[in-house]
Design a protein around this motif. Structure first.
Motif, PDB file in Angstrom:
ATOM      1  N   ASN A 189     -14.428   1.480  30.513  1.00  0.00           N
ATOM      2  CA  ASN A 189     -13.246   2.254  30.874  1.00  0.00           C
ATOM      3  C   ASN A 189     -13.323   2.831  32.283  1.00  0.00           C
ATOM      4  OD1 ASN A 189     -11.887   1.758  28.488  1.00  0.00           O
ATOM      5  ND2 ASN A 189     -12.665   3.595  27.472  1.00  0.00           N
ATOM      6  N   SER A 190     -14.520   3.263  32.703  1.00  0.00           N
ATOM      7  CA  SER A 190     -14.649   3.819  34.052  1.00  0.00           C
ATOM      8  C   SER A 190     -14.411   2.749  35.118  1.00  0.00           C
ATOM      9  CB  SER A 190     -16.033   4.442  34.233  1.00  0.00           C
ATOM     10  OG  SER A 190     -16.153   5.613  33.454  1.00  0.00           O
ATOM     11  N   TRP A 191     -14.990   1.564  34.904  1.00  0.00           N
ATOM     12  CA  TRP A 191     -14.784   0.477  35.861  1.00  0.00           C
ATOM     13  C   TRP A 191     -13.312   0.079  35.894  1.00  0.00           C
ATOM     14  CZ3 TRP A 191     -18.876  -0.674  38.853  1.00  0.00           C
ATOM     15  CH2 TRP A 191     -20.153  -0.340  38.377  1.00  0.00           C
ATOM     16  N   HIS A 192     -12.696  -0.021  34.737  1.00  0.00           N
ATOM     17  CA  HIS A 192     -11.287  -0.416  34.660  1.00  0.00           C
ATOM     18  C   HIS A 192     -10.414   0.608  35.383  1.00  0.00           C
ATOM     19  CE1 HIS A 192      -7.270  -0.960  32.873  1.00  0.00           C
ATOM     20  NE2 HIS A 192      -7.623  -2.218  32.768  1.00  0.00           N
ATOM     21  N   SER A 193     -10.690   1.884  35.166  1.00  0.00           N
ATOM     22  CA  SER A 193      -9.892   2.929  35.786  1.00  0.00           C
ATOM     23  C   SER A 193      -9.966   2.867  37.311  1.00  0.00           C
ATOM     24  CB  SER A 193     -10.361   4.300  35.291  1.00  0.00           C
ATOM     25  OG  SER A 193      -9.647   5.335  35.917  1.00  0.00           O
ATOM     26  N   LEU A 194     -11.172   2.727  37.842  1.00  0.00           N
ATOM     27  CA  LEU A 194     -11.334   2.724  39.299  1.00  0.00           C
ATOM     28  C   LEU A 194     -10.850   1.420  39.931  1.00  0.00           C
ATOM     29  CD1 LEU A 194     -14.835   4.422  39.665  1.00  0.00           C
ATOM     30  CD2 LEU A 194     -12.598   5.431  40.144  1.00  0.00           C
ATOM     31  N   GLU A 230      -6.866   0.345  37.993  1.00  0.00           N
ATOM     32  CA  GLU A 230      -5.819   1.361  38.133  1.00  0.00           C
ATOM     33  C   GLU A 230      -5.772   1.990  39.524  1.00  0.00           C
ATOM     34  OE1 GLU A 230      -6.457   4.095  34.948  1.00  0.00           O
ATOM     35  OE2 GLU A 230      -6.088   2.598  33.389  1.00  0.00           O
ATOM     36  N   ARG A 231      -6.917   2.099  40.190  1.00  0.00           N
ATOM     37  CA  ARG A 231      -6.955   2.751  41.497  1.00  0.00           C
ATOM     38  C   ARG A 231      -7.256   1.807  42.656  1.00  0.00           C
ATOM     39  NH1 ARG A 231      -3.694   5.652  41.465  1.00  0.00           N
ATOM     40  NH2 ARG A 231      -4.409   6.435  43.475  1.00  0.00           N
ATOM     41  N   GLY A 232      -7.542   0.541  42.364  1.00  0.00           N
ATOM     42  CA  GLY A 232      -7.711  -0.445  43.421  1.00  0.00           C
ATOM     43  C   GLY A 232      -9.023  -0.392  44.172  1.00  0.00           C
ATOM     44  N   TRP A 233     -10.048   0.227  43.581  1.00  0.00           N
ATOM     45  CA  TRP A 233     -11.360   0.245  44.229  1.00  0.00           C
ATOM     46  C   TRP A 233     -11.998  -1.142  44.147  1.00  0.00           C
ATOM     47  CZ3 TRP A 233     -14.848   5.128  43.707  1.00  0.00           C
ATOM     48  CH2 TRP A 233     -14.079   6.284  43.945  1.00  0.00           C
ATOM     49  N   GLN A 269     -17.385  -0.119  46.150  1.00  0.00           N
ATOM     50  CA  GLN A 269     -17.051   1.299  46.194  1.00  0.00           C
ATOM     51  C   GLN A 269     -17.402   1.996  44.887  1.00  0.00           C
ATOM     52  OE1 GLN A 269     -12.843   0.515  47.194  1.00  0.00           O
ATOM     53  NE2 GLN A 269     -13.080   1.927  48.908  1.00  0.00           N
ATOM     54  N   ALA A 270     -17.104   1.326  43.776  1.00  0.00           N
ATOM     55  CA  ALA A 270     -17.251   1.963  42.463  1.00  0.00           C
ATOM     56  C   ALA A 270     -18.706   2.178  42.069  1.00  0.00           C
ATOM     57  CB  ALA A 270     -16.541   1.123  41.397  1.00  0.00           C
TER      58      ALA A 270
END
Length: 205
Positions: free
Chosen positions: A173-178, A181-184, A188-189
């Motif tokens: 979920n953290s990888w998916h969100s960044l 959803e946020r285009g990182w 960067q992540a």
């Protein structure tokens, strides 16, 4: 009694057919979703008869489960997770943990993001999804226990809390969100998640 005739050429042809079926199944699952894809669709794409799909692969749910195997047994992720358990420096442990999580996600990103966001209900397919989560949680639990043995955790954090924290920062979920959803980027992540998880978990020097 004569033994069965073994034809290497026939076996190679069967393996090639099976590989083609799986590749077309993967393409269709990613393009239109697992539920919307039928065995007939896969057979048509692979230019084989529908019964051949079943005899070669076992059916749609079995194909889905097999296609997820690279995400379950990614060799680079396993290598980094093993390195984390051998490291004696807590920050080195965290670095390897972050790298393991990144490899597991990045190298199988299309499968993980497309096929796992809306998991199917067929039992073999559901089990394949559960296997990914279980494998990730098992690896993170081992790393949390290792950090506990190193006496590296911040006051008030036990192994269970550490496992949950690692899951929060390094689970899908953290990888998916960044990234989605946020285009990182992964470049960067990874360091950001590593720094956040390290700050949340480890005792300050």
């Amino acid at each position: 009694m004569a033994g069965r005739y073994h034809s290497p050429r026939r076996e190679a042809a069967a393996q090639a057919t099976r590989a083609a079926i799986l590749q077309h199944a993967r393409t269709l699952f990613l393009a239109q979703g697992y539920c919307a894809t039928t065995v007939s669709d896969i057979a048509h794409a692979a230019q084989v008869a529908t019964p051949t799909v079943y005899s070669s692969t076992g059916g749609k749910a079995a194909m889905f489960a097999e296609l997820l195997q690279p995400a379950i047994r990614d060799p680079l992720a396993a290598q980094e997770a093993s390195a984390a358990l051998q490291a004696g420096d807590p920050r080195e442990v965290m670095t390897h943990c972050a790298a393991a999580a990144r490899h597991g996600q990045e190298r199988n990103w299309d499968l993980v993001t497309t096929l796992l966001r809306q998991p199917p209900q067929d039992e073999p397919a559901r089990q394949a999804v559960a296997d990914i989560a279980d494998g990730c949680l098992t690896a993170l639990t081992r790393i949390a226990r290792h950090l506990t043995r190193l006496d590296a955790l911040a006051p008030g954090i036990d192994t269970a809390h550490a496992t949950d924290t690692l899951w929060y920062y390094f689970g899908h979920n953290s990888w998916h969100s960044l990234i989605i959803e946020r285009g990182w980027s992964f470049d960067q992540a990874e360091p950001w998640l590593l720094d956040a998880a390290t700050h949340a978990l480890l005792a300050q020097p």
